[in-house]
Design a protein around this motif. Structure first.
Motif, short mmCIF file in Angstrom:
data_model
loop_
_atom_site.label_atom_id
_atom_site.label_comp_id
_atom_site.label_asym_id
_atom_site.label_seq_id
_atom_site.Cartn_x
_atom_site.Cartn_y
_atom_site.Cartn_z
N LEU A 79 -77.29 36.65 -19.85
CA LEU A 79 -76.83 36.76 -20.76
C LEU A 79 -75.56 37.49 -20.65
N PHE A 80 -74.69 37.95 -20.26
CA PHE A 80 -73.95 38.87 -19.54
C PHE A 80 -73.08 37.75 -19.01
N ARG A 81 -73.38 36.68 -18.52
CA ARG A 81 -72.34 35.70 -18.19
C ARG A 81 -71.70 34.98 -19.48
N ARG A 82 -73.22 35.03 -20.39
CA ARG A 82 -72.87 33.48 -21.43
C ARG A 82 -72.15 33.94 -22.87
N ALA A 83 -71.82 35.43 -22.30
CA ALA A 83 -70.96 36.39 -23.30
C ALA A 83 -69.82 35.69 -24.09
N VAL A 84 -69.41 35.14 -25.27
CA VAL A 84 -68.11 34.74 -25.24
C VAL A 84 -67.32 35.56 -25.83
N ARG A 85 -68.15 36.92 -26.56
CA ARG A 85 -66.55 37.77 -27.31
C ARG A 85 -67.20 39.51 -27.04
N TRP A 86 -66.75 40.33 -26.70
CA TRP A 86 -67.05 40.85 -26.53
C TRP A 86 -66.61 41.74 -28.25
N GLY A 112 -57.24 47.24 -17.36
CA GLY A 112 -57.12 46.16 -16.30
C GLY A 112 -58.18 46.45 -14.77
N PRO A 113 -58.09 47.13 -14.35
CA PRO A 113 -58.80 47.92 -13.65
C PRO A 113 -60.45 48.47 -14.15
N ILE A 114 -60.83 48.66 -14.85
CA ILE A 114 -61.67 49.04 -15.83
C ILE A 114 -62.86 46.95 -15.93
N LEU A 115 -60.80 46.45 -16.81
CA LEU A 115 -62.36 44.69 -16.68
C LEU A 115 -61.97 44.40 -15.86
N GLU A 116 -61.25 44.67 -14.73
CA GLU A 116 -61.72 43.78 -13.54
C GLU A 116 -63.01 43.84 -12.66
N ALA A 117 -63.82 45.21 -12.72
CA ALA A 117 -64.99 46.09 -11.94
C ALA A 117 -65.89 45.28 -12.59
N MET A 171 -60.78 52.73 -32.57
CA MET A 171 -61.97 52.64 -32.19
C MET A 171 -61.91 52.43 -30.67
N ALA A 172 -60.37 51.19 -30.05
CA ALA A 172 -60.21 50.95 -28.72
C ALA A 172 -60.18 52.09 -27.97
N SER A 173 -59.96 53.12 -28.35
CA SER A 173 -59.74 54.81 -27.67
C SER A 173 -60.48 55.39 -27.23
N ALA A 174 -61.74 55.20 -28.23
CA ALA A 174 -62.50 55.13 -27.20
C ALA A 174 -63.96 54.76 -26.83
N THR A 175 -63.64 53.88 -26.33
CA THR A 175 -64.52 52.93 -25.70
C THR A 175 -64.45 53.02 -24.06
N GLY A 176 -63.49 53.63 -23.48
CA GLY A 176 -63.75 54.00 -22.02
C GLY A 176 -62.26 52.97 -21.47
N LEU A 177 -61.90 51.76 -22.43
CA LEU A 177 -61.70 50.57 -21.57
C LEU A 177 -59.91 50.42 -21.90
N TYR A 178 -59.68 51.34 -22.55
CA TYR A 178 -58.26 51.55 -23.32
C TYR A 178 -57.38 52.33 -22.24
N ASP A 179 -56.26 51.96 -22.16
CA ASP A 179 -55.45 52.73 -21.16
C ASP A 179 -54.78 53.72 -22.16
N GLN A 180 -54.72 54.61 -22.42
CA GLN A 180 -53.97 55.85 -23.06
C GLN A 180 -52.02 55.51 -23.16
N ARG A 181 -51.74 55.59 -21.10
CA ARG A 181 -50.13 55.48 -21.33
C ARG A 181 -50.47 53.50 -21.88
N SER A 212 -63.22 39.35 -18.72
CA SER A 212 -61.87 39.12 -19.03
C SER A 212 -61.36 39.58 -20.38
N ALA A 213 -60.00 40.22 -20.04
CA ALA A 213 -59.17 40.80 -21.47
C ALA A 213 -59.27 39.84 -23.20
#
Length: 376
Positions: free
Chosen positions: A40-47, A84-89, A68-78, A93-94
Motif C-alpha cells: 500500500l505504501f509503495r502504491r501511494a501516488v500522493r500524500w 529532505g533527510p526525513i523524506l529520504e529516511a 499545517m505543514a509545520s505541525a507534521t514533523g516533515l517541514y523544515d522550519q529554517r 519523494s517531495a
C-alpha cells in the motif's frame, strides 16, 4: 521509533522541524505504514492531509499551507520547505507531497460544480487549512505574544504566539502560523481522560469529588500518581511511558486516589508552563475546556498549580472563531493579534498551595529522563 531513529538523527530532525520524533507526528506514522503494509505504501501516488483532500476536491489543487505543514514533523522550519533527510529516511519523494503555500494566501474559489451546488459560496475566498491549536489561541483572545492559551480537554496543551523564532527548551514544539507569526507550545496526552478513567474505574460521585477537591491540600495524600496512561508527549515525549501510583496504604480512599491523579496532571501542565516561560515572558493565561468551565475545584487547582491568575474563555466555539479571525486578518479586515474574547474574571492563586505544587514539580522533574534519552 528506534528503527526510524537509526535512519535519521532525532536531534537534527528536532532542530530543523521543531517537532520531536514521536508517534503523534507523521514521520513515525508513515514509517509504521511502510513497515506494516509495504505494498500500500509503495502504491501511494500522493500524500495529503484531510484539509488538503477537501481543498483539492473543492478548489482543484492540493496546496498545503505552512501552518499545517509545520505541525507534521516533515517541514523544515529554517528552509520553509519539506525536510529532505526525513523524506529520504521514509523513502518519500517531495513530488508526492502538496505544494507549500503561505497560510494567508487565498486559494481561489469553488470549482464550477460546487459553485452551482452552493451558490452562496460561489464567490467566497478560501484559504489553506490551519491547525486547531493556532485557531484556538486566536479564538480565545490569546493571539499576541505573552498571552497563553491553555486547553484542558481529553488531552491538554499550553501555547503562545511568537513573532520570530525563539530558543526554547527541549520538550516544546514550534509551528508556523503565517509569514509573521509562529506558535510555541507543549502538549500532554493525559488530562481530562485521566479524570474520566478514575471516575469510571473507582465509581465516584462527581459532587462528592468536587467537595473533596475544594477542601483538599495538594500533596496531602502522600500519593504520587504519574498520569501517563496514554504515553507521554511534553516534556519527555516517551511514547512508551506508562502511569503509576505509589504510596498507597490500607486507609487510602478512592477520593484521595482521584486527587493524586488530578494533581499529577496539574504537575505535568506546570512543567510545560515553566518551560514555555523560559522562552517567552507570559503575562496572561486564557483557559478553555468543558471540565474547567464546570468545575470550580479544577479551576482552583490550575490556578494554584501555575501560580498565576487564569481566565476561563467563555466563547462557545473558540476554534471556529479563531479560524474566522485568521481569515479576516489575511483579508486585511482586522488585526488577529488584537482581537479579544469573552473571559471570566481572573482567579487568584493561593501562594501556599502553589509552593507545594512547585516543590512536587521540582521533585518529579529531577527524576524525569530528557528527550534525547527517550528516543535514543
Amino acid at each position: 521509533l528506534p528503527a526510524l531513529a537509526r535512519r535519521v538523527d532525532p536531534r537534527d530532525l528536532y532542530d530543523h522541524t521543531a517537532c520531536p520524533l514521536h508517534p503523534s507526528y507523521l514521520p513515525a506514522k508513515l514509517y509504521w505504514l511502510r513497515q506494516t503494509n509495504a505494498d500500500l505504501f509503495r502504491r501511494a501516488v500522493r500524500w495529503v492531509s484531510p484539509g488538503e483532500n477537501v481543498h483539492v476536491h473543492l478548489l482543484g489543487d492540493a496546496a498545503c499551507g505552512e501552518a499545517m505543514a509545520s505541525a507534521t514533523g516533515l517541514y523544515d522550519q529554517r528552509a520553509r520547505a519539506w525536510h529532505g533527510p526525513i523524506l529520504e529516511a521514509l523513502n518519500i519523494s517531495a513530488s508526492t507531497l502538496s505544494s507549500l503555500v503561505p497560510t494567508s494566501r487565498p486559494s481561489g474559489t469553488l470549482r464550477r460544480e460546487h459553485a452551482d451546488r452552493w451558490p452562496q459560496l460561489a464567490r467566497a475566498v478560501w484559504f489553506p487549512a490551519v491547525g486547531d491549536g493556532a485557531c484556538s489561541n486566536f479564538g480565545s483572545g490569546a493571539g499576541s505574544q505573552g498571552v497563553a492559551a491553555l486547553n484542558y480537554g481529553t488531552s491538554g496543551a499550553i501555547r503562545t504566539v511568537v513573532t520570530a523564532p525563539v530558543h526554547f527548551p527541549d520538550g516544546l514544539w514550534l509551528y508556523r502560523i503565517d509569514e509573521a507569526r509562529l506558535l510555541l507550545g507543549g502538549a500532554v496526552s493525559n488530562a481530562g481522560n485521566v479524570y474520566a478513567w478514575l471516575m469510571r474505574t473507582l465509581g465516584l460521585d462527581p459532587e462528592a469529588v468536587e467537595r473533596h477537591m475544594l477542601d483538599a491540600e495538594p500533596g496531602a495524600t502522600g500519593l504520587e500518581f504519574v498520569p501517563h496512561l496514554s504515553g507521554e508527549r511534553s516534556p519527555g515525549w516517551n511514547a512508551n511511558a506508562t502511569g503509576s501510583l505509589t504510596g498507597m496504604r490500607l486507609d487510602t480512599s478512592r477520593e484521595e486516589i482521584l486527587q493524586a491523579g488530578v494533581e499529577g496532571v496539574l504537575i505535568e501542565l506546570l512543567t510545560v508552563h515553566n518551560m514555555l516561560s523560559e522562552a517567552v515572558a507570559l503575562h496572561e493565561i486564557h483557559v478553555s475546556g468543558g471540565a474547567v468551565a464546570k468545575s470550580a475545584a479544577l479551576r482552583a487547582g490550575l490556578t494554584d498549580a501555575l501560580g498565576r491568575p487564569i481566565q476561563v474563555c467563555t466563547e462557545s466555539e473558540a476554534t471556529l472563531r479563531g479560524a474566522a479571525i485568521l481569515a479576516l486578518d489575511a483579508l486585511g479586515t482586522l488585526d488577529a493579534s488584537a482581537v479579544g474574547a469573552e473571559l471570566s474574571l481572573p482567579s487568584r492563586p493561593d501562594p501556599g498551595r502553589h509552593a507545594i505544587y512547585r516543590k512536587l514539580e521540582q521533585e518529579r522533574t529531577a527524576r524525569r529522563p530528557g528527550y534525547v534519552d527517550v528516543v535514543a
